[in-house]
Design a protein around this motif. Structure first.
Motif, short mmCIF file in Angstrom:
data_model
loop_
_atom_site.label_atom_id
_atom_site.label_comp_id
_atom_site.label_asym_id
_atom_site.label_seq_id
_atom_site.Cartn_x
_atom_site.Cartn_y
_atom_site.Cartn_z
N GLY A 1 0.84 -1.20 0.00
CA GLY A 1 0.00 0.00 0.00
C GLY A 1 0.88 1.25 0.00
O GLY A 1 0.53 2.28 -0.58
N ALA A 2 2.03 1.13 0.65
CA ALA A 2 2.98 2.25 0.75
C ALA A 2 4.35 1.66 1.06
O ALA A 2 4.45 0.62 1.70
CB ALA A 2 2.57 3.20 1.88
N TYR A 3 5.40 2.34 0.60
CA TYR A 3 6.74 1.80 0.86
C TYR A 3 7.79 2.90 0.86
O TYR A 3 7.62 3.94 0.24
CB TYR A 3 7.11 0.72 -0.15
N THR A 4 8.90 2.62 1.57
CA THR A 4 10.05 3.53 1.52
C THR A 4 11.03 3.00 0.48
O THR A 4 11.46 1.85 0.57
CB THR A 4 10.77 3.60 2.89
N PRO A 5 11.38 3.80 -0.51
CA PRO A 5 12.32 3.33 -1.53
C PRO A 5 13.76 3.29 -1.00
O PRO A 5 14.05 3.89 0.03
CB PRO A 5 12.19 4.39 -2.63
N VAL A 6 14.62 2.59 -1.70
CA VAL A 6 16.07 2.61 -1.40
C VAL A 6 16.80 2.88 -2.71
O VAL A 6 16.62 2.13 -3.67
CB VAL A 6 16.54 1.25 -0.83
N PRO A 7 17.57 3.95 -2.81
CA PRO A 7 17.77 5.00 -1.80
C PRO A 7 16.58 5.97 -1.76
O PRO A 7 15.68 5.87 -2.57
CB PRO A 7 19.04 5.69 -2.29
N GLY A 8 16.63 6.90 -0.81
CA GLY A 8 15.61 7.95 -0.76
C GLY A 8 14.50 7.68 0.24
O GLY A 8 13.51 8.40 0.27
N GLY A 9 14.66 6.64 1.05
CA GLY A 9 13.63 6.33 2.06
C GLY A 9 14.14 6.61 3.45
O GLY A 9 14.54 7.74 3.78
N VAL A 10 14.21 5.55 4.27
CA VAL A 10 14.63 5.67 5.67
C VAL A 10 16.04 6.25 5.80
O VAL A 10 16.32 7.06 6.70
CB VAL A 10 14.55 4.29 6.35
N GLY A 11 16.93 5.84 4.90
CA GLY A 11 18.33 6.28 4.98
C GLY A 11 18.45 7.79 5.01
O GLY A 11 19.34 8.34 5.68
N ALA A 12 17.55 8.47 4.31
CA ALA A 12 17.61 9.93 4.23
C ALA A 12 17.27 10.59 5.57
O ALA A 12 17.59 11.76 5.79
CB ALA A 12 16.64 10.42 3.14
N LEU A 13 16.61 9.83 6.45
CA LEU A 13 16.12 10.41 7.71
C LEU A 13 17.17 10.42 8.82
O LEU A 13 17.06 11.20 9.77
CB LEU A 13 14.95 9.56 8.21
N THR A 14 18.16 9.53 8.73
CA THR A 14 19.03 9.29 9.88
C THR A 14 19.75 10.57 10.33
O THR A 14 19.79 10.88 11.52
CB THR A 14 20.00 8.14 9.57
N ILE A 15 20.30 11.32 9.38
CA ILE A 15 21.04 12.53 9.77
C ILE A 15 20.08 13.59 10.32
O ILE A 15 20.38 14.27 11.31
CB ILE A 15 21.89 13.08 8.61
N ALA A 16 18.89 13.68 9.71
CA ALA A 16 17.91 14.66 10.22
C ALA A 16 17.57 14.34 11.68
O ALA A 16 17.45 15.25 12.52
CB ALA A 16 16.64 14.63 9.36
N MET A 17 17.44 13.04 12.00
CA MET A 17 17.11 12.67 13.37
C MET A 17 18.28 12.93 14.33
O MET A 17 18.09 13.26 15.49
CB MET A 17 16.66 11.20 13.46
N LEU A 18 19.50 12.80 13.81
CA LEU A 18 20.68 13.12 14.62
C LEU A 18 20.67 14.61 14.99
O LEU A 18 20.97 15.00 16.13
CB LEU A 18 21.96 12.76 13.86
N MET A 19 20.31 15.44 14.01
CA MET A 19 20.23 16.89 14.27
C MET A 19 19.14 17.18 15.31
O MET A 19 19.34 17.96 16.24
CB MET A 19 19.91 17.64 12.96
N GLN A 20 18.00 16.48 15.14
CA GLN A 20 16.90 16.64 16.10
C GLN A 20 17.35 16.22 17.50
O GLN A 20 17.08 16.90 18.49
CB GLN A 20 15.71 15.78 15.63
N ASN A 21 18.08 15.10 17.58
CA ASN A 21 18.55 14.62 18.88
C ASN A 21 19.52 15.61 19.52
O ASN A 21 19.53 15.77 20.75
CB ASN A 21 19.26 13.26 18.73
N THR A 22 20.34 16.27 18.71
CA THR A 22 21.30 17.24 19.26
C THR A 22 20.55 18.41 19.91
O THR A 22 20.90 18.87 21.01
CB THR A 22 22.27 17.72 18.15
#
Ligand code: NAD
Length: 312
Positions: free
Chosen positions: A276-297
């Motif tokens: 029904g929905a999916y995260t592509p590779v590349p351009g899915g979950v991998g793209a989020l990791t650095i954004a979440m690191l910034m959020q965590n900081t």
């Protein structure tokens, strides 16, 4: 009736998160606080160098102060512990990230436990693992936190859903399962010793694959209409394997001809067609990791000063 699967665009979602973090940083700066991150990169691992540079660059873009420390491959566990202790004591540093993997002679577990839990922006310290488990505010691992953001921001249901996570690593599988459970999904964790794994995945409304095996989840293992979250990042260098996973895909063939490799996730592309929905590779979950690191900081900067943090 079949519907067209929705592509969950990790790059767009990461853009939203980074924009929000940038405005939080501006607000903190207005009250005299500049969030600061130190990234420690030991030795010369080319893939790690790329990740670390990109983390430091993103800090710059969002107004976060950053330092990159590059001790030599020969550094000992004791010397690393001393470095971490100094950083724990520095008031201008909110986040400490030790880029993994470390050289074999360095005791990774001891080091990760030496990082002050309140500066542990990777969320790997046992104290933060415990906070996640008990639902207390803390710092959660970036990749699974990114999965939850994709689901939340795409308006996909989690509560009451049958969620199956394949993989039980401390970095992805286990924390992803815990976050899904905290969000009221009914969670099953499958792994390398699971018997008849497809009998579990076929029941999943929400399937998270964090295995590290190219195209491991095939279309016949997926419940039609399910949401598929593909965490895997696997580099294919064999032309026959590329053709098997991406048959008649001219774009992928061109990338392979140019670079000698293409990246694929843990879910075969044919399985996305039944989802029904999916995260592509590349351009899915991998793209989020650095954004979440910034959020965590930013979260670390606020928690250390007793400022309120948004809970999701
Ligand atoms: P890992 O090797 O630590 O764990 C893999 C897990 O898969 C294990 O728990 C194992 O039990 C399970 N597994 C292995 N073979 C299996 C099989 N045949 N059947 C069922 N389960 C099996 O890996 P990891 O660190 O969790 O990473 C998993 C994947 O996610 C890798 O491709 C990695 O590159 C990727 N990854 C991506 C990001 C990101 O997007 N930023 C971050 C971390 C990891």
């Amino acid at each position: 009736m079949t519907t067209t699967p929705k592509i969950l665009d990790g790059i767009a979602i990461a853009g939203q998160i980074k924009a929000e973090v940038a405005s939080e940083v501006q607000a903190l700066k207005a009250s005299g606080i500049t969030p600061g991150l130190v990234v420690i990169l030991v030795g010369e691992v080319p893939a790690s160098q790329i990740y670390v540079r990109s983390k430091v660059k993103t800090c710059g873009e969002l107004g976060i102060y950053s330092e990159m420390l590059t001790p030599p491959e020969s550094i000992t566990t004791e010397e690393m512990l001393k470095l971490v202790t100094e950083l724990n004591e520095r008031p201008d540093i909110d986040g400490i990230l030790i880029q993994l993997p470390l050289p074999k002679h360095v005791d990774t577990k001891r080091l990760l436990e030496a990082v002050a839990p309140d500066k542990d922006v990777d969320g790997f310290h046992p104290v933060n693992v415990g906070r996640l488990q008990s639902g207390q505010p803390g710092l959660a691992p970036c990749t699974p936190a990114g999965i939850m953001e994709v689901l939340r921001r795409s308006g996909l249901p989690v509560a009451g859903q049958n969620a199956v996570v394949i993989g039980r690593s401390d970095i992805v599988g286990k924390p992803a399962a815990m976050m899904l459970l905290n969000a009221s999904a009914t969670v099953t964790v499958c792994h390398s010793k699971t018997e008849d794994l497809p009998s579990f995945t076929r029941e999943a409304d929400l399937l998270v694959a964090a295995i590290g095996r190219p195209g491991y989840v095939t279309a016949d293992m997926v419940k039609p209409g399910a949401t598929l979250i593909d965490v895997g990042i696997n580099r294919l260098t064999d032309a026959a394997e590329v053709e098997r996973l991406f048959p008649r895909d001219a774009d992928r063939a061109a990338t392979f001809a140019k670079r000698g490799s293409v990246v694929v996730g843990d879910i075969e592309p044919a399985a996305f067609a039944v989802s029904g929905a999916y995260t592509p590779v590349p351009g899915g979950v991998g793209a989020l990791t650095i954004a979440m690191l910034m959020q965590n900081t930013v979260t670390a900067a606020k928690l250390r000063r007793g400022l309120p943090v948004e809970t999701k």
